[in-house]
Design a protein around this motif. Structure first.
Motif, PDB file in Angstrom:
ATOM      1  N   TRP A 186       0.905  -1.383  -0.083  1.00 12.13           N
ATOM      2  CA  TRP A 186      -0.050   0.130   0.145  1.00 12.13           C
ATOM      3  C   TRP A 186       0.803   1.297   0.089  1.00 12.13           C
ATOM      4  O   TRP A 186       0.633   2.198  -0.488  1.00 12.13           O
ATOM      5  CB  TRP A 186      -1.000  -0.044   1.248  1.00 12.13           C
ATOM      6  CG  TRP A 186      -2.044  -1.114   1.209  1.00 12.13           C
ATOM      7  CD1 TRP A 186      -1.961  -2.094   1.986  1.00 12.13           C
ATOM      8  CD2 TRP A 186      -3.088  -1.328   0.197  1.00 12.13           C
ATOM      9  NE1 TRP A 186      -3.055  -3.037   1.740  1.00 12.13           N
ATOM     10  CE2 TRP A 186      -3.725  -2.570   0.788  1.00 12.13           C
ATOM     11  CE3 TRP A 186      -3.334  -0.634  -0.914  1.00 12.13           C
ATOM     12  CZ2 TRP A 186      -4.883  -2.928   0.007  1.00 12.13           C
ATOM     13  CZ3 TRP A 186      -4.768  -1.022  -1.501  1.00 12.13           C
ATOM     14  CH2 TRP A 186      -5.303  -2.231  -1.243  1.00 12.13           C
ATOM     15  N   GLY A 187       2.203   1.307   0.606  1.00 17.35           N
ATOM     16  CA  GLY A 187       3.034   2.245   0.578  1.00 17.35           C
ATOM     17  C   GLY A 187       3.630   2.902  -0.852  1.00 17.35           C
ATOM     18  O   GLY A 187       3.317   3.835  -1.172  1.00 17.35           O
ATOM     19  N   LEU A 188       3.869   1.759  -1.601  1.00 17.09           N
ATOM     20  CA  LEU A 188       4.379   1.743  -2.841  1.00 17.09           C
ATOM     21  C   LEU A 188       3.255   2.315  -3.817  1.00 17.09           C
ATOM     22  O   LEU A 188       3.355   3.170  -4.521  1.00 17.09           O
ATOM     23  CB  LEU A 188       4.877   0.641  -3.514  1.00 17.09           C
ATOM     24  CG  LEU A 188       6.363   0.483  -3.174  1.00 17.09           C
ATOM     25  CD1 LEU A 188       6.753  -1.002  -3.453  1.00 17.09           C
ATOM     26  CD2 LEU A 188       7.305   1.441  -3.836  1.00 17.09           C
ATOM     27  N   SER A 189       1.922   1.578  -3.685  1.00 16.01           N
ATOM     28  CA  SER A 189       0.837   2.121  -4.540  1.00 16.01           C
ATOM     29  C   SER A 189       0.447   3.516  -4.007  1.00 16.01           C
ATOM     30  O   SER A 189      -0.123   4.063  -5.213  1.00 16.01           O
ATOM     31  CB  SER A 189      -0.108   1.065  -4.163  1.00 16.01           C
ATOM     32  OG  SER A 189      -0.801   1.230  -2.946  1.00 16.01           O
ATOM     33  N   GLY A 220      -1.581   6.719  -6.431  1.00 17.81           N
ATOM     34  CA  GLY A 220      -2.383   7.739  -5.452  1.00 17.81           C
ATOM     35  C   GLY A 220      -2.837   7.347  -4.081  1.00 17.81           C
ATOM     36  O   GLY A 220      -3.083   6.101  -3.962  1.00 17.81           O
ATOM     37  N   ARG A 221      -3.042   8.184  -3.104  1.00 22.11           N
ATOM     38  CA  ARG A 221      -3.699   7.692  -1.881  1.00 22.11           C
ATOM     39  C   ARG A 221      -5.268   7.419  -1.875  1.00 22.11           C
ATOM     40  O   ARG A 221      -5.799   6.769  -1.137  1.00 22.11           O
ATOM     41  CB  ARG A 221      -3.639   9.174  -1.038  1.00 22.11           C
ATOM     42  CG  ARG A 221      -2.416   9.332  -0.443  1.00 22.11           C
ATOM     43  CD  ARG A 221      -1.246   9.811  -1.583  1.00 22.11           C
ATOM     44  NE  ARG A 221      -0.118  10.449  -1.110  1.00 22.11           N
ATOM     45  CZ  ARG A 221       1.153  10.479  -1.312  1.00 22.11           C
ATOM     46  NH1 ARG A 221       1.368   9.516  -2.161  1.00 22.11           N
ATOM     47  NH2 ARG A 221       2.161  11.188  -0.924  1.00 22.11           N
ATOM     48  N   LYS A 222      -5.833   8.095  -2.943  1.00 21.65           N
ATOM     49  CA  LYS A 222      -7.301   7.776  -2.997  1.00 21.65           C
ATOM     50  C   LYS A 222      -7.725   6.351  -3.006  1.00 21.65           C
ATOM     51  O   LYS A 222      -8.436   5.868  -2.060  1.00 21.65           O
ATOM     52  CB  LYS A 222      -7.996   8.655  -4.112  1.00 21.65           C
ATOM     53  CG  LYS A 222      -9.635   8.295  -4.096  1.00 21.65           C
ATOM     54  CD  LYS A 222     -10.120   9.114  -5.524  1.00 21.65           C
ATOM     55  CE  LYS A 222     -11.409   8.846  -5.874  1.00 21.65           C
ATOM     56  NZ  LYS A 222     -12.034   9.656  -6.576  1.00 21.65           N
ATOM     57  N   LEU A 233      -1.103  15.384  -6.131  1.00 20.01           N
ATOM     58  CA  LEU A 233      -1.314  15.999  -7.674  1.00 20.01           C
ATOM     59  C   LEU A 233      -0.233  16.815  -8.115  1.00 20.01           C
ATOM     60  O   LEU A 233       0.308  16.835  -9.204  1.00 20.01           O
ATOM     61  CB  LEU A 233      -2.490  16.602  -7.386  1.00 20.01           C
ATOM     62  CG  LEU A 233      -3.854  15.478  -7.342  1.00 20.01           C
ATOM     63  CD1 LEU A 233      -5.285  16.461  -7.123  1.00 20.01           C
ATOM     64  CD2 LEU A 233      -4.006  14.796  -8.499  1.00 20.01           C
ATOM     65  N   VAL A 234       0.317  17.445  -7.029  1.00 15.87           N
ATOM     66  CA  VAL A 234       1.455  18.417  -7.554  1.00 15.87           C
ATOM     67  C   VAL A 234       2.383  17.769  -8.136  1.00 15.87           C
ATOM     68  O   VAL A 234       3.106  18.038  -8.938  1.00 15.87           O
ATOM     69  CB  VAL A 234       1.876  19.295  -6.329  1.00 15.87           C
ATOM     70  CG1 VAL A 234       3.267  19.854  -6.426  1.00 15.87           C
ATOM     71  CG2 VAL A 234       1.087  20.326  -5.871  1.00 15.87           C
ATOM     72  N   GLY A 235       2.924  16.537  -7.383  1.00 10.03           N
ATOM     73  CA  GLY A 235       4.297  15.855  -7.802  1.00 10.03           C
ATOM     74  C   GLY A 235       3.791  15.128  -9.340  1.00 10.03           C
ATOM     75  O   GLY A 235       4.608  14.913  -9.997  1.00 10.03           O
ATOM     76  N   GLU A 236       2.435  14.937  -9.753  1.00 10.98           N
ATOM     77  CA  GLU A 236       1.749  14.419 -10.783  1.00 10.98           C
ATOM     78  C   GLU A 236       2.075  15.494 -11.909  1.00 10.98           C
ATOM     79  O   GLU A 236       1.789  15.063 -13.068  1.00 10.98           O
ATOM     80  CB  GLU A 236       0.503  13.896 -10.687  1.00 10.98           C
ATOM     81  CG  GLU A 236       0.334  12.673  -9.728  1.00 10.98           C
ATOM     82  CD  GLU A 236       1.142  11.560 -10.454  1.00 10.98           C
ATOM     83  OE1 GLU A 236       0.228  10.554 -11.143  1.00 10.98           O
ATOM     84  OE2 GLU A 236       2.150  10.952  -9.932  1.00 10.98           O
ATOM     85  N   GLY A 237       2.202  16.681 -11.465  1.00  6.91           N
ATOM     86  CA  GLY A 237       2.114  17.657 -12.361  1.00  6.91           C
ATOM     87  C   GLY A 237       0.855  18.314 -12.926  1.00  6.91           C
ATOM     88  O   GLY A 237       0.373  18.695 -14.049  1.00  6.91           O
ATOM     89  N   LYS A 238      -0.239  17.804 -11.937  1.00  5.52           N
ATOM     90  CA  LYS A 238      -1.705  18.126 -12.235  1.00  5.52           C
ATOM     91  C   LYS A 238      -2.266  19.404 -11.602  1.00  5.52           C
ATOM     92  O   LYS A 238      -3.064  19.278 -10.902  1.00  5.52           O
ATOM     93  CB  LYS A 238      -2.638  17.014 -11.974  1.00  5.52           C
ATOM     94  CG  LYS A 238      -2.242  15.645 -12.982  1.00  5.52           C
ATOM     95  CD  LYS A 238      -3.122  14.273 -12.282  1.00  5.52           C
ATOM     96  CE  LYS A 238      -2.667  13.005 -13.136  1.00  5.52           C
ATOM     97  NZ  LYS A 238      -3.512  11.897 -12.651  1.00  5.52           N
ATOM     98  N   ASP A 239      -1.902  20.503 -12.171  1.00  4.32           N
ATOM     99  CA  ASP A 239      -2.004  21.776 -11.864  1.00  4.32           C
ATOM    100  C   ASP A 239      -3.377  22.211 -11.527  1.00  4.32           C
ATOM    101  O   ASP A 239      -3.784  22.748 -10.606  1.00  4.32           O
ATOM    102  CB  ASP A 239      -1.310  22.958 -12.242  1.00  4.32           C
ATOM    103  CG  ASP A 239       0.218  22.784 -12.158  1.00  4.32           C
ATOM    104  OD1 ASP A 239       0.693  22.008 -11.278  1.00  4.32           O
ATOM    105  OD2 ASP A 239       1.061  23.105 -12.871  1.00  4.32           O
ATOM    106  N   ALA A 240      -4.070  21.814 -12.841  1.00  2.96           N
ATOM    107  CA  ALA A 240      -5.627  22.123 -12.855  1.00  2.96           C
ATOM    108  C   ALA A 240      -6.430  21.541 -11.405  1.00  2.96           C
ATOM    109  O   ALA A 240      -7.238  22.110 -10.869  1.00  2.96           O
ATOM    110  CB  ALA A 240      -6.177  21.708 -13.831  1.00  2.96           C
ATOM    111  N   GLN A 241      -6.117  20.080 -11.172  1.00  2.00           N
ATOM    112  CA  GLN A 241      -6.911  19.339 -10.113  1.00  2.00           C
ATOM    113  C   GLN A 241      -6.366  19.817  -8.814  1.00  2.00           C
ATOM    114  O   GLN A 241      -7.285  19.882  -8.045  1.00  2.00           O
ATOM    115  CB  GLN A 241      -6.477  17.778 -10.298  1.00  2.00           C
ATOM    116  CG  GLN A 241      -6.811  17.292 -11.613  1.00  2.00           C
ATOM    117  CD  GLN A 241      -6.991  15.495 -11.678  1.00  2.00           C
ATOM    118  OE1 GLN A 241      -6.876  15.106 -10.932  1.00  2.00           O
ATOM    119  NE2 GLN A 241      -6.677  15.183 -12.921  1.00  2.00           N
ATOM    120  N   VAL A 242      -5.203  20.315  -8.654  1.00  2.00           N
ATOM    121  CA  VAL A 242      -4.627  20.972  -7.462  1.00  2.00           C
ATOM    122  C   VAL A 242      -5.545  21.938  -7.006  1.00  2.00           C
ATOM    123  O   VAL A 242      -6.009  22.136  -5.933  1.00  2.00           O
ATOM    124  CB  VAL A 242      -3.017  21.312  -7.615  1.00  2.00           C
ATOM    125  CG1 VAL A 242      -2.863  22.159  -6.052  1.00  2.00           C
ATOM    126  CG2 VAL A 242      -2.450  20.144  -7.724  1.00  2.00           C
TER     127      VAL A 242
END
Length: 523
Positions: free
Chosen positions: A113-116, A121-123, A261-270
């Motif tokens: 679960w840590g790696l996943s 993502g956490r969700k 999401l920041v680390g994913e580069g998904k700024d719009a979702q952030v």
């Protein structure tokens, strides 16, 4: 005209960024990031979270994430509570099999679960782990033999094992900096889980359990019919965990954390997630998609090209390497990670071993607790577990003072060590209960703070991996303690003194941690 518009837009973006700068304290890892764009965006997200402040959403997270803490301790204790009666019924050749099973499940669960959590993502992990745990906990109560029981206990522990990895990360990544001490307080749910386990055992085991033939020569053989108490314990606790998993899905409807999401580069979702919370609770939020975009693009791609979040191929050994590499990205982060992992190794060996060796040692030294009825035994067990709830409460208060996290752990470890050494002088039941309560309280000052400190000082992009390995190392020591208890002499005081001395080592390590989160904001 187009050039003037671009200048005007840029000014607005800069104003949005600088207006929120004054709201937050310094970022804990601001000088440690290898990606300056990620560092800048993380700073802006922290500013936005501080600007929104603490809301009812955070209270919901505190409770629902706390369920994970409670379930982890609940499942861990259930195997210890029920193993004795299951052994009488199934008569296995290796009586410590359930201990091995639960720690193996916890170990694999923490790593998986840590790696996943860092990869997908956490969700999803947050929503699935408790459900898996509850299903196999219920099924464990219907086990027809020792091997099947061990399998279901292991699978239930697999689901529960990810909760301490995920729950601290999810709560922390939504938490305003001034309330980060609540992460330590949340460990009180661990004690609540222990209390529930004790109360359920108190309700069923005295009434619905067979007698031990070694203690009662005239006792009837233990069978399914006269030994259902341990099964009722698994059914009840599994059903409770199932209700908790449903509440997670229906009450919070968790969205992915903004820092992931920041680390994913998904700024719009952030921006969407944070603005959505602000709008729902009528709070200000100056963060915009345009402001995040103005910082640039975070490094993505292969590790050789400077990626700090992911490899080119998400499901690959390269992805695992990126997350491991990120935990040693700079000298201070590497020292911090190493000391944290060493601390988890120490506590993972010291506490289980002490519990294994102490009863035999006390008996060999003439301690007489008197003959306690099963009801009184489980009552005392519940009282001791009740005391463990309040250790994190005191720890949370201490963490919010200038003692900070580091010296809260130092104090907690040293006081626990004193009570451990003193416990060897126990000679009657009243003293036994009193010292059990004191140790349950003091130990959770250290333990609760370490649980909170670990995700606070880990980089967000690799928080799940680092936290999972930490708890995984703890579980490895739990397995080792069961093996040692099987082959070692339990009447000698040497292991007890070694275990207590380990708390001195843990106090020294805590004082040497390079980061102090007090007055700082996690990444």
């Amino acid at each position: 005209m187009a050039e003037d518009k671009n200048i005007h837009d840029k000014t607005d973006v800069e104003r949005a960024s600088f207006d929120t700068d004054s709201l937050g304290k310094g970022d804990l890892l601001s000088l440690e990031h290898t990606d300056p764009v990620l560092n800048a965006k993380m700073h802006m997200v922290n500013n936005a979270i501080d600007e929104i402040g603490f809301t009812r959403y955070h209270w919901k997270l505190f409770v629902l994430n706390g369920f994970g803490y409670a379930v982890d301790s609940l499942i861990l204790l259930l195997q210890g509570i029920t193993a004795g009666q299951a052994v009488l019924e199934f008569r296995p050749s290796f009586i410590r099999g359930l201990t091995i099973a639960v720690y193996v499940g916890m170990l694999v669960g923490a790593l998986f679960w840590g790696l996943s959590a860092d990869i997908i993502g956490r969700k999803w992990a947050f929503n699935c782990s408790l459900m898996i745990c509850s299903i196999f906990a219920i099924v464990a109560g219907a086990s027809p033999n020792w091997i099947v029981l061990g399998l279901f206990v292991c699978l239930s522990a697999f689901g529960a094992g990810g909760n301490l990895v995920l729950d601290t990360a999810v709560f922390l990544e939504y938490l305003p900096s001034k309330k980060q001490w609540l992460l330590t307080l949340m460990a009180g749910w661990w004690g609540l889980g222990q209390l529930v386990a004790g109360l359920v055992a108190w309700a069923f085991l005295p009434k619905y359990s067979c007698q031990d033939p070694s203690l009662f020569p005239n006792a009837e053989p233990c069978t399914y019919g006269n030994n259902k108490g341990w099964r009722y314990v698994w059914y009840t606790c599994g059903a409770l965990v199932f209700v908790m998993s449903i509440l997670r899905l229906t009450i919070i409807r968790l969205k992915e954390t903004p820092k992931f999401l920041v680390g994913e580069g998904k700024d719009a979702q952030v921006a969407e997630v944070l603005q959505g919370i602000a709008k729902k609770y009528n709070r200000p939020c100056s963060l915009t998609f345009e402001a995040l975009q103005a910082c640039g693009q975070t490094n993505m791609g292969s590790p050789r090209r400077g990626s700090v979040s992911h490899a080119k191929t998400r499901f690959s050994f390269g992805e695992v390497y990126v997350h491991l590499q990120g935990l040693f990205a700079t000298r201070r982060i590497a020292i911090s990670t190493s000391l944290i992992w060493f601390s988890w190794l120490c506590i993972g060996l010291a506490y289980p071993l002490y519990n294994v060796f102490l009863p035999s040692y006390l008996a060999s030294r003439g301690a007489s607790f008197g003959e306690l009825s099963p009801s009184v035994t489980w009552r005392n067990y519940s009282i001791a577990n009740l005391c463990s709830i309040f250790g994190p409460v005191l720890a949370g208060y201490m963490c919010a003072t200038r003692l900070g996290r580091k010296y809260t752990m130092v104090i907690g470890a040293l006081v626990t060590m004193v009570f451990f050494f003193a416990y060897t002088q126990v000679r009657n039941n009243a003293q036994n209960l009193g010292f059990n309560c004191a140790i349950s309280f003091c130990l959770n000052i250290y333990y609760g703070t370490l649980y909170a400190y670990t995700p606070e000082v880990l980089p967000s992009a690799h928080r799940g991996t680092g936290n999972g390995i930490s708890i995984g190392l703890n579980r490895i020591m739990g397995i080792l303690s069961a093996v040692i208890a099987t082959v070692a002499d339990t009447n000698t005081p040497v292991p007890i003194y070694i275990c207590a001395a380990l708390y001195i080592v843990m106090a020294a390590v805590a004082a040497a941690f390079p980061f102090e989160p007090f007055g700082k904001r996690s990444s």
